[in-house]
Design an enzyme around this catalytic site. Sequence first.
Site, short mmCIF file in Angstrom:
data_model
loop_
_atom_site.label_atom_id
_atom_site.label_comp_id
_atom_site.label_asym_id
_atom_site.label_seq_id
_atom_site.Cartn_x
_atom_site.Cartn_y
_atom_site.Cartn_z
N ILE A 141 -11.73 25.86 -15.38
CA ILE A 141 -11.82 24.70 -14.47
C ILE A 141 -11.58 25.09 -13.02
O ILE A 141 -11.89 24.32 -12.11
CB ILE A 141 -10.85 23.59 -14.88
N GLY A 144 -7.78 30.78 -9.35
CA GLY A 144 -6.63 30.85 -8.46
C GLY A 144 -6.24 32.27 -8.13
O GLY A 144 -6.96 33.23 -8.46
N TRP A 148 -8.41 33.09 -13.50
CA TRP A 148 -9.01 31.84 -13.93
C TRP A 148 -7.97 30.90 -14.53
O TRP A 148 -6.98 31.31 -15.14
CB TRP A 148 -10.11 32.10 -14.96
N ASP A 274 4.60 28.71 -2.41
CA ASP A 274 3.18 28.78 -2.04
C ASP A 274 2.55 27.39 -1.97
O ASP A 274 1.49 27.16 -2.55
CB ASP A 274 2.43 29.65 -3.04
#
Length: 736
Positions: A141, A144, A148, A274
Amino acid sequence: MRCTRAGCPGSYDEDAYCDECGHKQAGVTAPVTAPVTEASTPSAPSSSSGRTTGRGRGAPVLAALPVVPRRDPAAAVLPDPQVPEHRRFCGNCEQPVGRARGDRPGLVEGFCTNCRTQYSFRPSLPPGAVVAGRYEVLGAIAYGGLGWIYLARDRNVGDEVSDRWVVLKGLIDSGDPDATAAAITERRFLVEVDHPSIVKIYDFASHPDPRSGDRVGYIVMEYVGGLSLRDIFLARPVTGGVRQPLPLPQVIAYACEILPALGYLHERELLYCDFKPDNALHTDQRVKLVDLGAVRRVDDDVSAVWGTVGYQAPEVATAGPSVASDLYTVARAMAVLSFDFRGFTTTFVDRLPDPATVPLLSQQESYHRLLLRATDPEPGRRFGSAAEMAEQLTGVLRQVLSAADGQPRPAVSSQFTGERKAFGTAAGVVTAVSTSGDGLDGAEVVAALPVPTVDPADPGAALLATMQTADPEMLQAALASAGADGVEVALAVVRARIAAGDLAGAAADLDTITDAITDADWRVDWYRGMAALAGGRPADARAAFDAVYAALPGELAPQLALAAAAEAGGDTDTALRLYAAVWRTDHAFVSAAFGVARILADRDDLAGAVAILDAVPDSSSHSVPAQVAAVRARLAAPADRLAEADLLDVSGRVERLGLDVERRARLTVEALRAALTWVQAGNAGTAAVLTHRLSERDLRLGLERAFRVLAKVAPDRDTRIDLVDQANRVRPRTWL
């Protein structure tokens, strides 16, 4: 409706999915609604929003978030998952890989030409793969920083009626199974994280990579449908080659939702590390942090630190992450979403652009100051906690919304008392001669300004609550005899010295306090400003109050004090801007209303001055002085600009005020004198002012009667004689 799954305490949302386990309600089709990315009107959200005090810290009652419906999980799977070439980098040396050469497209799999490390940008888990014998993969989906991200079905929870959808995110890619197991064990603390604005971590699992056979660790988390803040931003229209930013109230509302979640982590000695718009999803009317892959313990100085250029604080590379660096990322994300922040990863990677080049920052000064503090190069000068930043941000939101629609949004401050009394109200005092004031009296302003509230955690707080004396020496002796100490005790003595006029003593005490504390304390600047203002040094006062405003951009008291210092120093432009901002946001600050009216009247904008004074609510103890000042503003117009309607307005105001005999007579004298000057200038009218027709004879008779009324209540013989003489001089000539 309650969830039908056995043992689940959740309920089905409007989209037919359980808000606890994620199961879909049997036989129900979820409604399809187009995503809304514009901010809604600044009103309270509907009761169906499901917002609680655990989210938002004040934002819900100020600016409702738009509704973004949850996405159907199956629709989130990418039909052709690919990593754009500009995001392909070697996992070992971070050099670009898989790039096109000429007409030949870049390779999705291969070896880094720099270090010969193998790379692959294909999803390693194909549809149908089962991770840990439990999680059946539907597909990728998103992509990152750790690879994946997959959507999967939890076989152990799903049934023939509904499915439990989960997200698998890569945690570590290592050929060492012991390292993989250790990494998973180390991060199991994330399972204990439980906050409504943080994605829920269900489990950790490992699975062999189909190509290499190496064990790969995955975080198993809840599926949160919706759109990331980045997606919402990218959906904004592009005008003239510039993507339109999100409305500022919406951006602030997002931050007010996110900060409590970060505060929750910080209270548990965890750092998010982050944050960026990609890592927060807006679904329904809530926002959730959805990527905990970079979360680490505060005392962890071994694990790799994850961050994103343009958002990460500059000191992280050398000093590591901290609470201050987490708050830095939120401010940077707000900046990216709220204005055209070109070069935020290059030219402005560690600073904000000049307000002269960004209209929003020049128009919203408090917002700009908040961003400046949250991104200060020195971590110690940033906000001390997420709660502190959220509190100031909510104050900024009040100012932003009030500036947009002109509606005040008052709030009780946890940092300052209210105005102790109004200052600069000479125009509203009937016995005063001047109608606009001959400049502010510094001592009067200092006696009226709010003061910092006492920190209840201070050792001397309880004792100070029982102290009534204002004499600094007696106060100091009493506190010393009781053994009280602490910053609050010292500041109480400073405040008493300023009130008593001992400015040198106050300055010496402030120097001692400054030497004794390790961190900057805005209260020291506040009292330095008060001492400077009381001592007739408006420039020094302005510098001190400006520092307080920079530290507390959501508070109105520093802006009021800064406005007074600017006005005392002759900078009426700055004073007017700040007075107006304070009054617009909170009508309890009556001094700000008089400040605006005073400056406008001095600039000959008498109508504007009257409009501001009319806005002082009837419930205020300064309602009558405001109306008296409005009367005088009307009468201040020269005869050639004074209209009959102005005189009638003045007459009606005086009639409605219900003043005592002396004050009514004094105000009557002012009104009838202005009317007489108007008539003597050649004007004619048919109306009556305070029951006297607009003719010279009637106005003179009215003035004579008013002077004689004043003579009857005169405090002494000389004043009475003077008033009778004035009555005789003004009365019309008669034969009798």
